[in-house]
Design a protein around this motif. Structure first.
Motif: not given
Length: 363
Positions: A229-255
């Motif tokens: 379930f948490m992997a599923l949540a992580g996939m959703l977070a990674f998908t929708f934070t890409l559009t925010l324009g902040h690369i540091w956020v991608i590091y967090i969601t990818a981790g």
């Protein structure tokens, strides 16, 4: 694996590409067998309160190799204009990649023991007791019979597909990571590599953490569901934070995604061992690896086509739907069908009865 690595040493030249391809194919085929080793070694050498952690450490070792794969090749092989200089750097890299497994091969040949003198767990003790009375000519299952037994085990088949989906999705994310990141962040090739490394490092921590929790709780289905379930949540977070324009956020969601998606590897091996006991753990984990490779190839090819035709949102949305299907399959697995835990409980019961009989006799 060692043979393939030495073939690659001989192939560091443009005219020997076929040799590099052959060497890489041998290494790839060896990987299927090597990835199944941790579950088997953990079961044979470690007790019931250590086996999941030991398996997780084996998976951790594999992930260390993947992390080094992100770091070492770019540092050794430079982007030279002269092909000969690139070949020289490749030769150095390939020698290092060949010497290390050669040393390991020698250590295994001369020092590796099949099993400890005494069984480390009640489940292993039960297996050893069964071996002497087995008629090798009639009762020992062939490998094909073992496969048949596994593939007719409903709970294992559900895990086989759900595991393959999870790891297959991870392969797609890793393979298309560079393309996906560059869609939103120009000239971020180095960041894409570091994000990939972050996923692997977080997964290493997740793998060991999952093993420790399993040893403490023995809640195999519950842990699997939470991690999925948490992997599923992580996939959703990674998908929708890409559009925010902040690369540091991608590091967090990818981790976050890597922690749970890669951390699922060791948990899947141990869950399979519980569902299929007394079938050797190497066989069940080998099938899980084969499933993940098949799904990985199919998903990666399909994901590349979807990314090119419809963009990353459609691609990641498809991957999220696949994870949801895998989570549903995991829910259908019977949580009480833990055969190895049942064997441990039965063995403890027999030991307790024997002790009581001895005390009664002495009295």
């Amino acid at each position: 694996m060692t043979t393939g690595a030495w073939l690659k040493v001989l192939s560091a030249s443009p005219e020997y590409f076929y040799l590099a391809f052959l060497g890489q194919a041998l290494v790839g085929m060896a990987q299927i067998f090597i990835l199944g080793v941790p579950a088997r070694l953990a079961a044979v050498w470690f007790g019931p309160r250590q086996v999941s952690t030991a398996c997780a450490l084996g998976v951790f070792g594999n992930q260390v190799g993947v992390a080094l794969g992100f770091l070492i090749p770019p540092a050794v092989v430079g982007n030279h204009e002269d092909v000969k200089d690139i070949g020289h750097d490749l030769k150095i890299l390939y020698y290092g990649m060949a010497v290390a497994p050669s040393i390991m091969l020698c250590l295994v040949l001369f020092f590796f023991q099949k099993e400890p003198p005494l069984p480390p767990s009640p489940a292993q003790a039960s297996l050893r007791q069964q071996l002497p009375i087995t008629d090798k000519s009639t009762d020992r299952q062939t490998y094909l019979q073992t496969l048949k037994s596994l593939l007719t085990n409903r709970n294992f088949v559900l895990l086989l597909f759900s595991y393959g989906i999870n790891v297959g999705v991870f392969y797609v994310v890793s393979t298309l990571l560079n393309q996906t990141v560059l869609l939103y962040f120009a000239n971020a090739e180095e960041d894409a590599g570091r994000i990939g490394l972050t996923i692997v490092l977080a997964g290493m921590v997740g793998s060991v953490t999952g093993g420790i929790i399993l040893d403490k709780t023995h809640r195999f289905k519950e842990c699997t569901l939470v991690v999925y379930f948490m992997a599923l949540a992580g996939m959703l977070a990674f998908t929708f934070t890409l559009t925010l324009g902040h690369i540091w956020v991608i590091y967090i969601t990818a981790g976050f995604l890597g922690f749970f998606m890669t951390g699922y590897l060791g948990i899947g091996y141990e869950f399979a061992a519980e569902l299929t006991y007394p079938i050797p753990e190497g066989t069940s984990s080998g099938l899980l690896n084969a499933s993940s490779e098949v799904f990985g190839v199919i998903f990666t090819l399909a994901g590349g086509e979807i990314l090119g035709a419809h963009g990353d949102i459609a691609t990641n949305g498809t991957l999220t739907a696949l994870l949801l299907a895998g989570l549903a399959m995991t829910l259908l697995i019977e949580g009480k069908a833990l055969k190895r835990q049942a064997a441990i409980t039965l063995r403890h019961s027999h030991t307790h009865l024997e002790q009581e009989e001895m005390l009664t006799t002495q009295t």
